[in-house]
Design a protein around this motif. Structure first.
Motif, PDB file in Angstrom:
ATOM      1  N   VAL A   1       0.797  -1.114   0.047  1.00 42.85           N
ATOM      2  CA  VAL A   1       0.321   0.352  -0.064  1.00 42.85           C
ATOM      3  C   VAL A   1       0.681   1.386  -0.076  1.00 42.85           C
ATOM      4  CG1 VAL A   1      -2.065  -1.282   1.046  1.00 42.85           C
ATOM      5  CG2 VAL A   1      -0.233  -0.472   2.222  1.00 42.85           C
ATOM      6  N   ASP A   2       0.475   2.407  -0.224  1.00 40.03           N
ATOM      7  CA  ASP A   2       1.179   3.381  -0.577  1.00 40.03           C
ATOM      8  C   ASP A   2       1.931   3.628   0.992  1.00 40.03           C
ATOM      9  OD1 ASP A   2       0.007   4.222  -2.249  1.00 40.03           O
ATOM     10  OD2 ASP A   2      -1.159   6.004  -2.751  1.00 40.03           O
ATOM     11  N   LEU A   3       3.003   3.996   1.128  1.00 36.30           N
ATOM     12  CA  LEU A   3       4.300   3.936   1.969  1.00 36.30           C
ATOM     13  C   LEU A   3       5.061   5.189   1.606  1.00 36.30           C
ATOM     14  CD1 LEU A   3       4.678  -0.238   2.669  1.00 36.30           C
ATOM     15  CD2 LEU A   3       3.552   1.334   4.259  1.00 36.30           C
ATOM     16  N   GLU A   4       5.473   5.736   3.069  1.00 35.88           N
ATOM     17  CA  GLU A   4       6.947   6.553   2.871  1.00 35.88           C
ATOM     18  C   GLU A   4       7.935   5.865   3.922  1.00 35.88           C
ATOM     19  OE1 GLU A   4       5.627   9.712   4.890  1.00 35.88           O
ATOM     20  OE2 GLU A   4       4.316  10.492   3.523  1.00 35.88           O
ATOM     21  N   VAL A   5       8.769   6.166   3.363  1.00 33.21           N
ATOM     22  CA  VAL A   5      10.267   5.481   3.535  1.00 33.21           C
ATOM     23  C   VAL A   5      11.519   6.822   3.832  1.00 33.21           C
ATOM     24  CG1 VAL A   5      12.236   3.489   2.478  1.00 33.21           C
ATOM     25  CG2 VAL A   5       9.759   3.366   2.294  1.00 33.21           C
ATOM     26  N   THR A   6      11.760   6.107   4.353  1.00 31.06           N
ATOM     27  CA  THR A   6      13.274   6.560   5.189  1.00 31.06           C
ATOM     28  C   THR A   6      14.214   5.484   5.605  1.00 31.06           C
ATOM     29  OG1 THR A   6      12.961   7.306   7.393  1.00 31.06           O
ATOM     30  CG2 THR A   6      12.841   8.891   6.209  1.00 31.06           C
ATOM     31  N   VAL A   7      15.663   6.420   4.531  1.00 33.82           N
ATOM     32  CA  VAL A   7      16.869   4.681   5.113  1.00 33.82           C
ATOM     33  C   VAL A   7      17.591   5.507   5.942  1.00 33.82           C
ATOM     34  CG1 VAL A   7      15.713   3.432   2.855  1.00 33.82           C
ATOM     35  CG2 VAL A   7      17.767   4.953   3.201  1.00 33.82           C
ATOM     36  N   ASP A   8      18.733   4.562   6.681  1.00 34.81           N
ATOM     37  CA  ASP A   8      19.483   5.069   7.466  1.00 34.81           C
ATOM     38  C   ASP A   8      20.678   4.288   6.772  1.00 34.81           C
ATOM     39  OD1 ASP A   8      21.714   5.483   9.706  1.00 34.81           O
ATOM     40  OD2 ASP A   8      20.443   5.128  11.337  1.00 34.81           O
ATOM     41  N   GLN A   9      21.608   5.315   6.359  1.00 37.07           N
ATOM     42  CA  GLN A   9      23.183   4.210   6.130  1.00 37.07           C
ATOM     43  C   GLN A   9      24.005   4.511   6.759  1.00 37.07           C
ATOM     44  OE1 GLN A   9      22.864   4.343   2.505  1.00 37.07           O
ATOM     45  NE2 GLN A   9      21.827   5.860   1.615  1.00 37.07           N
ATOM     46  N   ASP A  10      23.948   5.337   7.646  1.00 32.96           N
ATOM     47  CA  ASP A  10      25.895   5.265   8.860  1.00 32.96           C
ATOM     48  C   ASP A  10      25.466   3.947   9.224  1.00 32.96           C
ATOM     49  OD1 ASP A  10      24.679   8.699   9.461  1.00 32.96           O
ATOM     50  OD2 ASP A  10      26.066   7.958   7.753  1.00 32.96           O
ATOM     51  N   ARG A  11      24.478   3.873   9.603  1.00 29.86           N
ATOM     52  CA  ARG A  11      24.018   2.138  10.615  1.00 29.86           C
ATOM     53  C   ARG A  11      24.314   0.897  10.272  1.00 29.86           C
ATOM     54  NH1 ARG A  11      19.680   2.747  15.537  1.00 29.86           N
ATOM     55  NH2 ARG A  11      18.599   3.805  13.388  1.00 29.86           N
TER      56      ARG A  11
ATOM     57  N   VAL B   1      -3.214   6.921   3.831  1.00 28.24           N
ATOM     58  CA  VAL B   1      -4.908   6.396   4.253  1.00 28.24           C
ATOM     59  C   VAL B   1      -5.723   7.456   3.628  1.00 28.24           C
ATOM     60  CG1 VAL B   1      -6.466   5.660   6.161  1.00 28.24           C
ATOM     61  CG2 VAL B   1      -3.944   5.411   6.053  1.00 28.24           C
ATOM     62  N   ALA B   2      -5.692   8.279   3.506  1.00 24.37           N
ATOM     63  CA  ALA B   2      -6.377   8.795   3.133  1.00 24.37           C
ATOM     64  C   ALA B   2      -7.112   8.767   1.467  1.00 24.37           C
ATOM     65  CB  ALA B   2      -6.806  10.262   3.443  1.00 24.37           C
ATOM     66  N   ALA B   3      -5.785   8.210   0.617  1.00 25.34           N
ATOM     67  CA  ALA B   3      -5.344   8.891  -0.605  1.00 25.34           C
ATOM     68  C   ALA B   3      -5.522   7.320  -1.142  1.00 25.34           C
ATOM     69  CB  ALA B   3      -4.543   9.366  -0.851  1.00 25.34           C
ATOM     70  N   ASP B   4      -5.125   6.840  -0.623  1.00 27.13           N
ATOM     71  CA  ASP B   4      -4.667   5.026  -0.967  1.00 27.13           C
ATOM     72  C   ASP B   4      -6.249   3.990  -0.873  1.00 27.13           C
ATOM     73  OD1 ASP B   4      -4.276   2.464  -1.841  1.00 27.13           O
ATOM     74  OD2 ASP B   4      -2.522   2.314  -0.428  1.00 27.13           O
ATOM     75  N   PRO B   5      -7.870   3.600  -1.342  1.00 28.39           N
ATOM     76  CA  PRO B   5      -7.724   3.099  -0.855  1.00 28.39           C
ATOM     77  C   PRO B   5      -7.500   2.015  -0.235  1.00 28.39           C
ATOM     78  CG  PRO B   5      -7.790   2.794  -3.446  1.00 28.39           C
ATOM     79  CD  PRO B   5      -6.862   3.745  -3.189  1.00 28.39           C
ATOM     80  N   ARG B   6      -6.489   0.924  -1.071  1.00 25.17           N
ATOM     81  CA  ARG B   6      -6.510  -0.729  -0.344  1.00 25.17           C
ATOM     82  C   ARG B   6      -6.295  -0.616   0.784  1.00 25.17           C
ATOM     83  NH1 ARG B   6      -1.145  -1.084  -3.487  1.00 25.17           N
ATOM     84  NH2 ARG B   6      -0.732   0.884  -3.217  1.00 25.17           N
ATOM     85  N   THR B   7      -8.017  -1.328   1.445  1.00 24.75           N
ATOM     86  CA  THR B   7      -7.757  -1.892   2.972  1.00 24.75           C
ATOM     87  C   THR B   7      -6.909  -2.877   3.669  1.00 24.75           C
ATOM     88  OG1 THR B   7      -9.477  -2.236   2.503  1.00 24.75           O
ATOM     89  CG2 THR B   7      -9.647  -0.017   3.421  1.00 24.75           C
TER      90      THR B   7
END
Length: 343
Positions: free
Chosen positions: A26-36, A73-79
């Motif tokens: 489903v629609d997700l936001e991602v951050t990555v941690d390069q340093d660890r 959640v509001a923009a993506d209809p997948r539940t």
């Protein structure tokens, strides 16, 4: 479907990983941690296949965070309902005010209809199963209670039997032909529904701890009480019973010993019990050996049972201790020895 985020330039990898996860789940936001990530460039790999209502994916990535925001959640209809089964490394799944700490062998449900966050403090690998919410056949209130609670096969119940079977079915899916794969996927979905139903009806760990310890307080006088008896009474595995006590900084035996000594100490100090031989008090609270009781009492409180009884009597308002029947080391004097010998 397969995505390998290792051939791109490091700066392009987070966005590519976000697209891969969002297309697969489903629609997700991602951050990555390069340093660890142990000094290595961050990488991620995702494979997925859809079999009818069930999607099976394997995800491996370096440290970072995945967020399902309220805006998504509001923009993506997948539940759909997602089920994360940790294979290596660790993850923290946060949803509905709860946090599930996932280590290898642990599983947790999360609901795409509401925001959630998954934090990866280290490189990790997990299997994610995704099904329409109707597959689980649970009311919404039960689904809400299910999210971000740890399902651990060590806890007994349906999970102990079904999670290893689920692993076997999912592994077999990759080797089976098309018709067989559909059959295996339906069986896996049924197992997920059964595990979800069992988990939704299971008391949360704090409630289970309170229930077990409240019951044990009524059974302190049973000298033959065993951990197996306790586990069977509360329909959990023996392994999980020991794990539960370990999480509270003790063991089953140590907890029982402490509570029994507390109860005996309280009774010895009670004026209405002054006529009872110490051996009778010990037996009432589950000690079969008077000498063992005396040693344990002295080790815990620094006084023998007889010394404690006498001290409590001397300090009681308006009372004076009578002539003792017991020596200072807890041995019965001749007048009371016959009473003790038949306990």
């Amino acid at each position: 479907m397969s995505h390998a985020i290792r051939d791109l330039a490091p700066g392009d990898r987070p966005a590519a990983w976000q697209r891969a996860l969002s297309e697969t789940f489903v629609d997700l936001e991602v951050t990555v941690d390069q340093d660890r990530d142990q000094g290595r460039p961050w990488t991620g790999e995702l494979t997925a296949q859809r079999l009818g209502a069930l999607q099976i994916a394997t995800e491996e990535s370096g440290p970072g965070t995945v967020l399902r925001s309220a805006r998504a959640v509001a923009a993506d209809p997948r539940t759909h309902i997602l089920v994360r089964r940790q294979l290596t490394g660790t993850a923290l799944l946060l949803q509905d005010g709860r946090t599930a700490e996932l280590s290898p062998g642990r599983t947790a449900f999360h609901d795409a209809r509401r925001p959630f966050r998954i934090v990866f403090p280290e490189r990790q690998r997990a299997r994610i199963l995704m099904v329409p919410r109707a597959v689980l056949r649970l009311e919404e209130r039960h689904l809400h209670a299910l999210t971000a609670t740890v399902v651990d096969e060590a806890e007994g119940g349906a999970a102990a039997l079904l999670l290893p079977l689920l692993d076997g079915l999912v592994d077999e899916v990759g080797r089976a032909g098309p018709v067989r794969r559909e059959q295996l996927a339906r069986a896996a979905a049924e197992i997920l529904a059964t595990v979800a139903l069992d988990q939704a009806g299971r008391p949360p760990e704090p409630a289970l701890w309170e229930r077990i310890t409240a019951s044990l307080r009524t059974r302190l006088g049973e000298p033959g009480l065993t951990p197996r008896d306790i586990a069977d009474q509360h329909a959990i595995s023996l392994r999980y019973l020991h794990l539960l006590f370990q999480r509270h900084g003790t063991t089953v035996g140590a907890w029982l010993r402490t509570r029994r000594l507390e109860a005996a100490r309280e009774e010895l100090a009670r004026p209405g019990s002054a006529h009872l031989p110490i051996a009778a008090v010990a037996a009432r609270w589950g000690f079969t050996s008077p000498s063992h009781f005396s040693r344990a009492f002295r080790e815990t409180y620094g006084l023998s049972p007889a010394q404690w009884r006498r001290t409590a009597a001397e300090n009681a308002p308006g009372t004076r201790p009578g002539p003792p029947n017991l020596s200072d080391d807890g041995r019965i004097e001749p007048m009371a020895r016959a009473t003790m010998e038949h306990v």
